[in-house]
Motif scaffolding. Structure first.
Motif, PDB file in Angstrom:
ATOM      1  N   PHE A   1      32.443 -84.761  23.573  1.00 17.29           N
ATOM      2  CA  PHE A   1      31.301 -84.003  23.062  1.00 17.29           C
ATOM      3  C   PHE A   1      30.098 -84.941  22.948  1.00 17.29           C
ATOM      4  N   ALA A   2      29.036 -84.647  23.701  1.00 18.07           N
ATOM      5  CA  ALA A   2      27.821 -85.470  23.671  1.00 18.07           C
ATOM      6  C   ALA A   2      26.869 -84.893  22.629  1.00 18.07           C
ATOM      7  N   ALA A   3      26.858 -85.500  21.451  1.00 23.51           N
ATOM      8  CA  ALA A   3      26.060 -84.984  20.340  1.00 23.51           C
ATOM      9  C   ALA A   3      24.619 -85.474  20.446  1.00 23.51           C
ATOM     10  N   ALA A   4      23.676 -84.545  20.314  1.00 20.82           N
ATOM     11  CA  ALA A   4      22.258 -84.899  20.281  1.00 20.82           C
ATOM     12  C   ALA A   4      21.749 -84.970  18.852  1.00 20.82           C
ATOM     13  N   ASP A   5      22.247 -84.085  17.984  1.00 20.22           N
ATOM     14  CA  ASP A   5      21.825 -84.048  16.586  1.00 20.22           C
ATOM     15  C   ASP A   5      23.025 -83.696  15.708  1.00 20.22           C
ATOM     16  N   TYR A   6      22.907 -84.084  14.451  1.00 19.31           N
ATOM     17  CA  TYR A   6      23.902 -83.719  13.446  1.00 19.31           C
ATOM     18  C   TYR A   6      23.208 -82.934  12.344  1.00 19.31           C
ATOM     19  N   ARG A   7      23.997 -82.092  11.683  1.00 16.53           N
ATOM     20  CA  ARG A   7      23.470 -81.268  10.594  1.00 16.53           C
ATOM     21  C   ARG A   7      24.431 -81.360   9.410  1.00 16.53           C
ATOM     22  N   LEU A   8      23.918 -81.871   8.288  1.00 14.64           N
ATOM     23  CA  LEU A   8      24.718 -82.039   7.076  1.00 14.64           C
ATOM     24  C   LEU A   8      24.285 -81.017   6.042  1.00 14.64           C
ATOM     25  N   GLN A   9      25.257 -80.344   5.441  1.00 18.29           N
ATOM     26  CA  GLN A   9      24.995 -79.386   4.370  1.00 18.29           C
ATOM     27  C   GLN A   9      25.858 -79.718   3.154  1.00 18.29           C
ATOM     28  N   HIS A  10      25.411 -79.261   1.999  1.00 23.39           N
ATOM     29  CA  HIS A  10      26.196 -79.459   0.782  1.00 23.39           C
ATOM     30  C   HIS A  10      25.930 -78.298  -0.171  1.00 23.39           C
ATOM     31  N   ARG A  11      26.862 -78.101  -1.079  1.00 23.43           N
ATOM     32  CA  ARG A  11      26.689 -77.128  -2.154  1.00 23.43           C
ATOM     33  C   ARG A  11      27.558 -77.547  -3.322  1.00 23.43           C
TER      34      ARG A  11
ATOM     35  N   ASP B   1      20.882 -77.216   3.642  1.00 25.65           N
ATOM     36  CA  ASP B   1      20.695 -78.317   4.581  1.00 25.65           C
ATOM     37  C   ASP B   1      20.253 -79.563   3.819  1.00 25.65           C
ATOM     38  N   ALA B   2      20.944 -80.665   4.066  1.00 30.13           N
ATOM     39  CA  ALA B   2      20.560 -81.942   3.478  1.00 30.13           C
ATOM     40  C   ALA B   2      19.946 -82.872   4.516  1.00 30.13           C
ATOM     41  N   TYR B   3      20.393 -82.735   5.782  1.00 29.69           N
ATOM     42  CA  TYR B   3      19.913 -83.660   6.819  1.00 29.69           C
ATOM     43  C   TYR B   3      20.125 -83.052   8.190  1.00 29.69           C
ATOM     44  N   ILE B   4      19.159 -83.239   9.083  1.00 28.08           N
ATOM     45  CA  ILE B   4      19.291 -82.918  10.504  1.00 28.08           C
ATOM     46  C   ILE B   4      18.692 -84.086  11.276  1.00 28.08           C
ATOM     47  N   GLY B   5      19.486 -84.724  12.113  1.00 27.65           N
ATOM     48  CA  GLY B   5      18.993 -85.874  12.874  1.00 27.65           C
ATOM     49  C   GLY B   5      20.115 -86.534  13.651  1.00 27.65           C
TER      50      GLY B   5
ATOM     51  N   ASP C   1      31.515 -81.679  -8.940  1.00 28.77           N
ATOM     52  CA  ASP C   1      32.055 -81.682  -7.586  1.00 28.77           C
ATOM     53  C   ASP C   1      31.091 -80.974  -6.636  1.00 28.77           C
ATOM     54  N   TYR C   2      30.921 -81.567  -5.455  1.00 28.41           N
ATOM     55  CA  TYR C   2      30.087 -80.989  -4.405  1.00 28.41           C
ATOM     56  C   TYR C   2      30.889 -80.934  -3.114  1.00 28.41           C
ATOM     57  N   LEU C   3      30.681 -79.891  -2.342  1.00 29.84           N
ATOM     58  CA  LEU C   3      31.314 -79.752  -1.032  1.00 29.84           C
ATOM     59  C   LEU C   3      30.316 -80.166   0.044  1.00 29.84           C
ATOM     60  N   PHE C   4      30.796 -80.949   1.004  1.00 26.34           N
ATOM     61  CA  PHE C   4      29.965 -81.434   2.098  1.00 26.34           C
ATOM     62  C   PHE C   4      30.602 -81.014   3.427  1.00 26.34           C
ATOM     63  N   ARG C   5      29.775 -80.644   4.383  1.00 21.17           N
ATOM     64  CA  ARG C   5      30.258 -80.319   5.726  1.00 21.17           C
ATOM     65  C   ARG C   5      29.196 -80.716   6.736  1.00 21.17           C
ATOM     66  N   VAL C   6      29.621 -80.958   7.974  1.00 22.12           N
ATOM     67  CA  VAL C   6      28.708 -81.423   9.007  1.00 22.12           C
ATOM     68  C   VAL C   6      29.048 -80.734  10.325  1.00 22.12           C
ATOM     69  N   SER C   7      28.036 -80.507  11.136  1.00 21.79           N
ATOM     70  CA  SER C   7      28.219 -79.963  12.480  1.00 21.79           C
ATOM     71  C   SER C   7      27.339 -80.752  13.436  1.00 21.79           C
ATOM     72  N   ALA C   8      27.478 -80.480  14.730  1.00 19.78           N
ATOM     73  CA  ALA C   8      26.729 -81.220  15.742  1.00 19.78           C
ATOM     74  C   ALA C   8      26.177 -80.250  16.775  1.00 19.78           C
ATOM     75  N   ARG C   9      25.135 -80.705  17.462  1.00 20.55           N
ATOM     76  CA  ARG C   9      24.536 -79.928  18.542  1.00 20.55           C
ATOM     77  C   ARG C   9      24.562 -80.772  19.810  1.00 20.55           C
ATOM     78  N   GLY C  10      25.112 -80.201  20.876  1.00 24.21           N
ATOM     79  CA  GLY C  10      25.259 -80.952  22.111  1.00 24.21           C
ATOM     80  C   GLY C  10      23.944 -81.153  22.835  1.00 24.21           C
ATOM     81  N   GLU C  11      23.930 -82.105  23.749  1.00 17.95           N
ATOM     82  CA  GLU C  11      22.743 -82.379  24.556  1.00 17.95           C
ATOM     83  C   GLU C  11      22.340 -81.129  25.345  1.00 17.95           C
ATOM     84  N   GLY C  12      21.058 -80.758  25.215  1.00 15.18           N
ATOM     85  CA  GLY C  12      20.542 -79.622  25.951  1.00 15.18           C
ATOM     86  C   GLY C  12      20.996 -78.265  25.438  1.00 15.18           C
ATOM     87  N   ARG C  13      21.656 -78.223  24.266  1.00 14.94           N
ATOM     88  CA  ARG C  13      22.140 -76.958  23.706  1.00 14.94           C
ATOM     89  C   ARG C  13      21.302 -76.574  22.487  1.00 14.94           C
ATOM     90  N   THR C  14      21.288 -75.285  22.194  1.00 16.47           N
ATOM     91  CA  THR C  14      20.565 -74.790  21.024  1.00 16.47           C
ATOM     92  C   THR C  14      21.512 -74.416  19.888  1.00 16.47           C
TER      93      THR C  14
END
Length: 435
Positions: A202-212, A223-227, A242-255
């Protein structure tokens, strides 16, 4: 005999305790298996629901689009038909009118031929005049078939092939998200989140971090961070929550974003860094982590200290300069830029126990960040062995600014559990953020 019984009783007690521990460990593993099964079942159900919902929406949208296109094409056929038939209808009306006139003329001519001799001359004259007036030799022009529209529909069968190819590659199912949270580190009033890719393809272009915040409130993820970085310090967290954290990624050239990682629970037990309220010449933010130099100070260069000694060795203390300032430093007690402090000035000069070092850091400017890291090198007095007789304790200090660092040993006369920090602004209107 009693000694043997005592030994057996002791062994029995130890065996019972071991069995209890064994049962407890097995129960914990069963709980872990139940959680794992719940995650598999739950995520599978969510994946099924997501697939059904997505494809149902696509089917509805595709049906709507096809229906709209069919309606538009049928409207075009209707328009062509209406425009083409109108002149034909007009021509038909003209011909039918001529046929009517011819029928009437024929009846009058036949009647004139059958009438008596006394009326024949008048009847035949009237008939002849009417025939001349109708212009029996003038016929309307009927268009040839090649000159009128022949409506047809052109349909490209390749669309089905393209659709079949795209549909065959639509969506994917993965047993694991491509990115997972790797580490959660507590910081004062914050948590440092680190993540990594688990799918190397998986070629990641950006990451997205969220928390609650975790708990009964069921707050929404924010959203806490996108970069592009693989770590981020999430600030403004309440200690012992206690806080829950999760992260996802966006591939190169993908929306679209990848599936979320498995949520991880993190917390901090450390109080956030705060500036001391009520200090003359400074205005603090609501969370007291941002200090603004005001115009109200009468002293030339007032000093602002932390509200408490919240900096512990082994942590990283960061000052983010929103505007230009003069000094910022961790300090001991109530001293600032004295024999019991280390600090950095605006021009990058570093002072240790009141003496300027030969090594110098880049000058502090708008947007600069200065970090302090300290670790205990020696907990025992260095020197004569008695702090009261000249002995010292050693801390290794690393001050970073920009791409450069200064590392040195700081000798203090007493053991250090925690440190105050402080700053001093020369001009009003400048800010510093501490975290």
């Amino acid at each position: 005999m009693s000694a043997e019984v005592d030994v057996l009783l002791q062994e029995a007690k130890e065996s019972i305790e071991a069995a209890q521990n064994y049962r407890s460990e097995l129960q914990q593993r069963l709980n872990g298996l139940n959680q794992a099964r719940k995650q598999v079942r739950g995520s599978s159900g969510q994946a099924r629901e997501a697939l059904r919902r997505h494809f149902a929406e696509l089917q509805a949208a595709a049906t709507r689009l096809l229906s709209e296109r069919l309606t538009a094409l049928l409207a075009e056929v209707d328009a062509i038909e209406a425009d083409s038939v109108k002149p034909l209808d007009e021509c038909q009306s003209l011909i039918e009118h001529g046929v009517g006139q011819a029928d009437e003329l024929l009846r009058e001519g036949e009647a004139a031929l059958r009438c008596g001799l006394g009326e024949k001359e008048d009847k035949l004259g009237s008939f002849t005049k009417k025939a001349v007036r109708i212009q029996l030799d003038s016929l309307p022009e009927v268009p040839a078939l090649v000159d009128v529209p022949c409506v047809s529909a052109q349909l490209d069968d390749s669309l089905l092939g393209v659709l079949r190819d795209r549909v065959s590659r639509l969506g994917s199912v993965a047993s694991h998200p491509p990115v997972q949270i790797e580490e959660l580190q507590e910081r004062p009033g914050s948590v440092l989140v680190r993540w990594c890719k688990v799918d190397e393809d998986f070629a990641a272009a950006d990451y997205r971090l969220q928390h609650r915040r975790s708990g009964g409130g069921r707050s929404q993820y924010e959203d806490a961070y996108i970069g592009r970085d693989c770590e981020f310090l999430v600030l403004h967290l309440d200690p012992h929550a206690d806080y829950l954290f999760r992260v996802s990624a966006r591939g190169e050239g993908r929306t679209e974003w990848s599936p979320w990682s498995v949520p991880q629970t993190g917390y901090t037990t450390l109080a956030p860094h705060e500036w001391c309220p009520g200090s003359e010449g400074y205005i603090l933010s609501s969370r007291r982590n941002i200090a603004l130099r005001s115009d109200s100070a009468h002293t030339r260069c007032p000093v602002l200290y932390s509200n408490a000694p919240t900096y512990f060795c082994g942590q990283t203390l960061t000052f983010k300069y929103v505007r230009t300032l003069s000094h910022c430093t961790p300090v001991r007690g109530e001293y600032f830029q004295t024999e019991e402090a280390v600090c950095i000035s605006t021009n990058g000069a570093v002072f240790v126990n009141g003496k300027e070092m030969t090594n110098q850091l880049p000058a502090v400017a708008l947007g600069s960040a200065v970090t302090f890291d300290m670790e205990v090198v020696n907990l025992f007095p260095v020197g004569n062995g008695d702090p009261g007789e000249g002995g010292h304790f050693k801390l290794r200090v690393t001050i970073g600014s920009g791409s450069r660092e200064v590392v040195f040993d700081w000798l203090v006369e007493q053991t250090v559990d925690c440190l105050f920090f402080g700053c001093s602004f020369v001009h009003s209107g400048w800010k510093v953020v501490v975290f």
